[in-house]
Design an enzyme around this catalytic site. Sequence first.
Site, mmCIF file in Angstrom:
data_model
loop_
_atom_site.group_PDB
_atom_site.id
_atom_site.type_symbol
_atom_site.label_atom_id
_atom_site.label_comp_id
_atom_site.label_asym_id
_atom_site.label_seq_id
_atom_site.Cartn_x
_atom_site.Cartn_y
_atom_site.Cartn_z
ATOM 1 N N ASP A 198 -19.728 19.567 -21.952
ATOM 2 C CA ASP A 198 -20.657 18.465 -21.764
ATOM 3 C C ASP A 198 -20.135 17.302 -22.616
ATOM 4 O O ASP A 198 -19.236 17.475 -23.450
ATOM 5 C CB ASP A 198 -22.058 18.894 -22.191
ATOM 6 C CG ASP A 198 -23.154 18.165 -21.416
ATOM 7 O OD1 ASP A 198 -22.863 17.113 -20.824
ATOM 8 O OD2 ASP A 198 -24.311 18.646 -21.418
ATOM 9 N N HIS A 251 -28.928 15.743 -25.838
ATOM 10 C CA HIS A 251 -28.459 14.377 -26.030
ATOM 11 C C HIS A 251 -28.846 13.863 -27.413
ATOM 12 O O HIS A 251 -28.200 12.974 -27.961
ATOM 13 C CB HIS A 251 -29.067 13.439 -24.979
ATOM 14 C CG HIS A 251 -28.587 13.693 -23.592
ATOM 15 N ND1 HIS A 251 -29.161 14.634 -22.759
ATOM 16 C CD2 HIS A 251 -27.575 13.129 -22.879
ATOM 17 C CE1 HIS A 251 -28.530 14.640 -21.595
ATOM 18 N NE2 HIS A 251 -27.564 13.734 -21.646
#
Length: 476
Positions: free
Chosen positions: A250, A178
């Site tokens: 993702d 992230h």
Amino acid sequence: MTPDLSRLAMTVLQPGYAGASLPDWMRGALDQGLGGVVLFARNHPLDRAARQIRAHSPDAIVAVDEEGGTITRFEVEHGSSVPGNRALGVVDDVKLTERVGRQLGRMLAGAGVTLDYAPTADVNANPANPVIGVRSFGPDPDLVARHTAAYVAGVQGAGVAACAKHFPGHGDTTTDSHLALPTVHASRDLLAERDLPPFRAAVEAGVRSIMCGHLLVPALDPDLPATLSRAALTELLRGELGFDGMLVTDAIEMRAVAAMFEPGEIAVRALAAGADAVCAGHVTEDGLYALRDAVVEAVRSGTLPEERLAEAAARVRAVSAWYAGQAALRDQALAEPDDPAGLEAARAALTVTGAARLTGPPLVVEVNTRHSQAVDQVNPTGVTAALAAALPGTRRVPLEPGAALPPLGTGPAVLVVHDAARHPWVRERIEQAVRERPDIVVIDTGIPAEPAGAAHLATHGISRVSAQAAAERLTS
């Protein structure tokens, strides 16, 4: 050139949106062929959100991250009714894991969800991993493989598509994707022995979808993360592992790839590498159409073969068609009585060292270890609530990272921590608490360090049922 190139481009996008109601611009996108929507806790109530999407576009994929344990979207308010993967791996009962998967599948089937972005099939080979941890079934490839297959069987047996992630394996990293691009420093042979077996097992179990991770794996591709690498997605996953289902990225706003390229280029590169669906969890109306336009322009310029885009769109539609064909399975699953598999698994996973019983309401000091951005909750251990239900008057004191311990008093005391094995400062707080109060009870909801305190309970994950299991042990 296909006349409906724009519609093909919309089919391969899976965006999220903000708010509790489906916005008009998302309805417009669905009218133009949007292939799917991904829901998050911010879209609560999620069953209503799913119904709104399906009412407007019955063929659109409704996806959600519902792993159980720490990662829950449907049960974010009070905690998951099933423990996460690590707890299931500790128990190591594949039939129980399949039951837990089916329990999740039943919940999603009842809400109208098409696709669960789960299970996490990563082998947590690095104890310092900041983003996988208890989301993995464990550090052993064989264990992770057999439980991945069982979880897939459970979810898909309830008529909801499963999605194994994060190919080719996010377990041996020390960076959260992230925030930055992780690198997996492993040889091709080590990848084959350690990281790939769970994905092979998922493919053999008939998993309908696989999610690729934003991971640089030099043994596969020294230049590009797996999401953008043909060597990883087409040559390895399609060619060697034989996966022919839908491959989804993702979320492309994650810094691992967002720091490298603009969103449109990420989408085009991922599709060219072999991905079929592009997840954009946080996107605006303008951002969504910019993604579509980038894909269309890439086909027109010859950067992205039209045949590749058509193939990707067909795989997205195949998941929707599979879901439509599983109505009987969903009806059967929803007609079943509730299965206590979640609480049963949480109780079986509880690891206890020492002996202690709380005879009065305790002071509960909860150390607020920061979780990764994949986790919606700030500190959802649920331990205080579970203890308070049995012992009214239980008090909670939150402890922020790096803060000093509060006075522990003389009455019953409980220290709740997460991932003590990974955080030196957490271990320091434990040592200090035990020095001041040798009778303190320590509960670790993550990857535990060596037991300490009069009693040490390891739940191996955060969930409502894990907290309940710990409270039961201490109060009964």
